[in-house]
Design a protein around this motif. Structure first.
Motif, mmCIF file in Angstrom:
data_model
loop_
_atom_site.group_PDB
_atom_site.id
_atom_site.type_symbol
_atom_site.label_atom_id
_atom_site.label_comp_id
_atom_site.label_asym_id
_atom_site.label_seq_id
_atom_site.Cartn_x
_atom_site.Cartn_y
_atom_site.Cartn_z
ATOM 1 N N VAL A 74 38.101 51.875 34.708
ATOM 2 C CA VAL A 74 39.390 51.241 34.063
ATOM 3 C C VAL A 74 39.377 51.007 32.416
ATOM 4 N N GLY A 75 38.161 50.543 31.969
ATOM 5 C CA GLY A 75 37.833 50.190 30.414
ATOM 6 C C GLY A 75 37.928 51.706 29.703
ATOM 7 N N PRO A 95 42.979 53.212 36.867
ATOM 8 C CA PRO A 95 43.053 51.711 36.925
ATOM 9 C C PRO A 95 43.109 50.835 38.273
ATOM 10 N N GLY A 148 43.156 36.424 31.897
ATOM 11 C CA GLY A 148 43.519 37.738 32.011
ATOM 12 C C GLY A 148 43.996 38.084 33.670
ATOM 13 N N LEU A 149 45.355 37.737 33.716
ATOM 14 C CA LEU A 149 45.785 37.897 35.065
ATOM 15 C C LEU A 149 46.548 39.063 35.218
ATOM 16 N N GLY A 150 45.570 40.265 35.297
ATOM 17 C CA GLY A 150 46.015 41.520 35.406
ATOM 18 C C GLY A 150 45.674 41.808 36.739
ATOM 19 N N ILE A 152 42.576 42.902 38.184
ATOM 20 C CA ILE A 152 41.389 42.276 38.791
ATOM 21 C C ILE A 152 41.655 40.834 38.760
ATOM 22 N N PHE A 170 45.139 32.158 32.371
ATOM 23 C CA PHE A 170 45.680 32.342 30.689
ATOM 24 C C PHE A 170 45.829 33.762 30.547
ATOM 25 N N ILE A 173 49.681 37.563 27.112
ATOM 26 C CA ILE A 173 51.251 37.849 27.167
ATOM 27 C C ILE A 173 52.008 36.674 27.645
ATOM 28 N N HIS A 200 38.965 38.417 32.690
ATOM 29 C CA HIS A 200 39.365 39.624 33.369
ATOM 30 C C HIS A 200 40.037 40.466 32.232
ATOM 31 N N PRO A 202 40.545 43.120 28.577
ATOM 32 C CA PRO A 202 39.727 44.169 28.155
ATOM 33 C C PRO A 202 38.772 43.495 26.704
ATOM 34 N N ARG A 230 33.994 42.640 29.776
ATOM 35 C CA ARG A 230 33.380 43.481 28.748
ATOM 36 C C ARG A 230 32.312 42.547 28.202
ATOM 37 N N VAL A 255 28.268 42.262 32.495
ATOM 38 C CA VAL A 255 28.386 43.063 31.650
ATOM 39 C C VAL A 255 27.782 42.511 30.146
ATOM 40 N N ALA A 280 32.265 48.048 39.609
ATOM 41 C CA ALA A 280 32.996 49.320 40.258
ATOM 42 C C ALA A 280 32.069 49.947 41.129
HETATM 43 N N1 LIG Z 1 32.617 45.288 35.701
HETATM 44 C C1 LIG Z 1 32.985 46.309 35.800
HETATM 45 O O1 LIG Z 1 32.509 47.191 36.483
HETATM 46 C C2 LIG Z 1 34.631 46.563 35.475
HETATM 47 C C3 LIG Z 1 35.003 45.849 34.543
HETATM 48 N N2 LIG Z 1 36.323 45.965 34.052
HETATM 49 C C4 LIG Z 1 36.976 45.337 32.885
HETATM 50 O O2 LIG Z 1 38.158 44.432 33.474
HETATM 51 C C5 LIG Z 1 38.939 44.709 32.430
HETATM 52 C C6 LIG Z 1 40.207 44.011 33.256
HETATM 53 O O3 LIG Z 1 40.757 45.041 34.183
HETATM 54 P P1 LIG Z 1 42.420 45.228 34.845
HETATM 55 O O4 LIG Z 1 42.311 43.873 35.385
HETATM 56 O O5 LIG Z 1 42.368 46.394 35.587
HETATM 57 O O6 LIG Z 1 43.013 45.377 33.613
HETATM 58 P P2 LIG Z 1 44.744 44.779 33.306
HETATM 59 O O7 LIG Z 1 45.283 45.656 32.291
HETATM 60 O O8 LIG Z 1 45.264 45.203 34.911
HETATM 61 O O9 LIG Z 1 44.686 43.213 33.317
HETATM 62 C C7 LIG Z 1 44.218 42.738 32.216
HETATM 63 C C8 LIG Z 1 45.023 41.688 31.798
HETATM 64 O O10 LIG Z 1 44.495 40.709 30.600
HETATM 65 C C9 LIG Z 1 45.512 40.570 29.897
HETATM 66 N N3 LIG Z 1 44.845 40.322 28.420
HETATM 67 C C10 LIG Z 1 44.534 41.502 27.606
HETATM 68 N N4 LIG Z 1 43.726 40.972 26.411
HETATM 69 C C11 LIG Z 1 43.848 39.568 26.684
HETATM 70 C C12 LIG Z 1 43.493 38.625 25.822
HETATM 71 N N5 LIG Z 1 42.635 39.130 24.838
HETATM 72 N N6 LIG Z 1 43.544 37.321 26.122
HETATM 73 C C13 LIG Z 1 44.166 37.150 27.441
HETATM 74 N N7 LIG Z 1 44.601 38.183 28.001
HETATM 75 C C14 LIG Z 1 44.614 39.279 27.686
HETATM 76 C C15 LIG Z 1 46.647 41.653 30.107
HETATM 77 O O11 LIG Z 1 47.907 41.071 29.577
HETATM 78 C C16 LIG Z 1 46.466 41.776 31.242
HETATM 79 O O12 LIG Z 1 47.351 41.048 32.316
HETATM 80 C C17 LIG Z 1 39.159 45.872 32.163
HETATM 81 O O13 LIG Z 1 39.608 45.968 30.860
HETATM 82 C C18 LIG Z 1 37.471 46.342 32.240
HETATM 83 O O14 LIG Z 1 36.843 45.843 30.712
HETATM 84 C C19 LIG Z 1 37.338 46.828 34.864
HETATM 85 C C20 LIG Z 1 36.545 47.515 35.883
HETATM 86 C C21 LIG Z 1 35.181 47.538 36.395
#
Ligand SMILES: NC(=O)C1=CN([C@@H]2O[C@H](COP(=O)(O)OP(=O)(O)OC[C@H]3O[C@@H](n4cnc5c(N)ncnc54)[C@H](O)[C@@H]3O)[C@@H](O)[C@H]2O)C=CC1
Ligand SMILES: O=C(O)CCC(=O)C(=O)O
Length: 303
Positions: A74-75, A95, A148-150, A152, A170, A173, A200, A202, A230, A255, A280
């Motif tokens: 993802v990241g 993603p 971060g309600l994306g 994950i 929270f 967006i 959750h 980035p 992260r 992480v 992952a």
């Molecule tokens: N531990 C691991 O192995 C893994 C870690 N990740 C991390 O998880 C993160 C999230 O992944 P997904 O959910 O797929 O991404 P996503 O893009 O679907 O969701 C991220 C959400 O966080 C929100 N967001 C972004 N920056 C923000 C902030 N500063 N404050 C509040 N909300 C914020 C976005 O609006 C979005 O809704 C990735 O960016 C990556 O860093 C992803 C995959 C594996």
């Protein structure tokens, strides 16, 4: 014949499928200093988190064949995306593939902390029987604040709600249209209301850490924090302070600010549950990542 470098590993089936497409596949990890020069002879490269394709690497590749960088994950914070695009190199990621696996790990850390599973695994190996000491907490009825309600965040929220937790969130967006099952709060309010907080989002280098000294101060006394996002999203020094003062009762961490981490004070802290960035790392997620990587390459090169 297209030539693809698999720099940080890829599921076996996916490698075979790429070969069946007539692609020359090289599976080899290059040291950071060698990577740029090596990339010159490849049409595409597939990486996980170990390889960093930054400006210095891309500058060494300039004039080479590289057209596509795929992050099997993802990241894309280990890639200078803007600089790659400026130089005509497309960056893609996978993603959706690991959302469930990461969410399950976040839930696993919640359970580990709530019931002292992390520390029992350490102390029992030393012959200790800390039955009286490890009086835990039920998670049913507790509030989980998802930051971060994306993809994950939602998978985590769904699982926590099914376990009887009250989920709030929270997201920068704002309130997300169509999400009615969880209440939205500003970050400060979420920090004050949550028994458990799961991150959750980035990492945004311009913003720096999202959770530092001030944010820990706003949390409930004895809150738990989970970081499967992260490392730099949390200020590790401030986290250690919060753990030592008792403000934070436990931290589940996948992480780290630096990986592999050398922060042994944090890793060996009795209130911490740790994993080495394996969010992952499940067969299912890696299989899905492999499928997505093959599809991206097929589509990109019209194979
Ligand atoms: N531990 C691991 O192995 C893994 C870690 N990740 C991390 O998880 C993160 C999230 O992944 P997904 O959910 O797929 O991404 P996503 O893009 O679907 O969701 C991220 C959400 O966080 C929100 N967001 C972004 N920056 C923000 C902030 N500063 N404050 C509040 N909300 C914020 C976005 O609006 C979005 O809704 C990735 O960016 C990556 O860093 C992803 C995959 C594996
Ligand atoms: O490749 C990995 O194992 C890291 C996964 C990850 O952090 C991501 O996909 O963003």
């Amino acid at each position: 014949m297209k030539k693809v470098l698999i720099a940080d590993g890829l599921q076996k089936n996916a490698v075979e499928q790429l070969k069946d497409l007539g692609i020359e596949v090289i599976e080899r990890h290059f040291e950071q200093e060698e990577l740029g020069e090596a990339l010159k002879e490849f049409d595409a490269v597939v990486i996980r988190s170990a390889s960093k394709i930054n400006k210095a690497v891309l500058d060494k590749e300039l004039g080479g064949k590289l057209k596509l960088i795929i992050r099997g994950g993802v990241g894309v914070d280990n890639i200078d995306v803007d600089y790659a695009v400026k130089n005509g190199i497309i960056v893609k990621n996978t993603p959706n593939a690991s959302s469930v696996s990461v969410a399950e790990l976040a839930i696993a850390h919640i359970f580990a902390l709530a019931r002292f599973i992390n520390i029992s695994n350490v102390t029992m190996r030393d012959g200790k029987w800390n039955k009286k000491k490890y009086v835990g907490t039920e998670i049913t009825g507790k509030t989980l604040g998802v930051v971060g309600l994306g993809r994950i965040g939602r998978e985590t929220a769904k699982r926590a709600a099914a376990l009887g937790m009250k989920v709030i969130y929270f997201d920068f967006i704002g309130e997300i249209p169509g999400v009615s099952e969880y209440e939205y709060y500003k970050l400060d309010e979420l920090l004050a209301k949550s028994d458990f907080i799961s991150l959750h989002v980035p990492y945004d280098a311009k913003q720096g850490s999202l959770i530092g000294k001030e944010e820990f101060a706003k949390m409930k006394e004895g809150a738990y924090i989970i970081n499967c996002a992260r490392g730099k999203v949390v200020d590790e020094a401030a986290l250690l302070e919060a753990l030592n003062s008792g403000k934070v009762a436990g931290a589940g961490i996948d992480v780290f600010e630096q990986e592999p981490t050398q922060n042994l004070e944090l890793v060996s802290h009795p209130k911490v549950s740790v994993t080495p960035h394996i969010g992952a790392s499940t067969n299912e997620a890696q299989e899905k990542i492999g499928e997505e990587v093959v599809n991206i390459i097929k589509e990109f090169f019209n194979l």
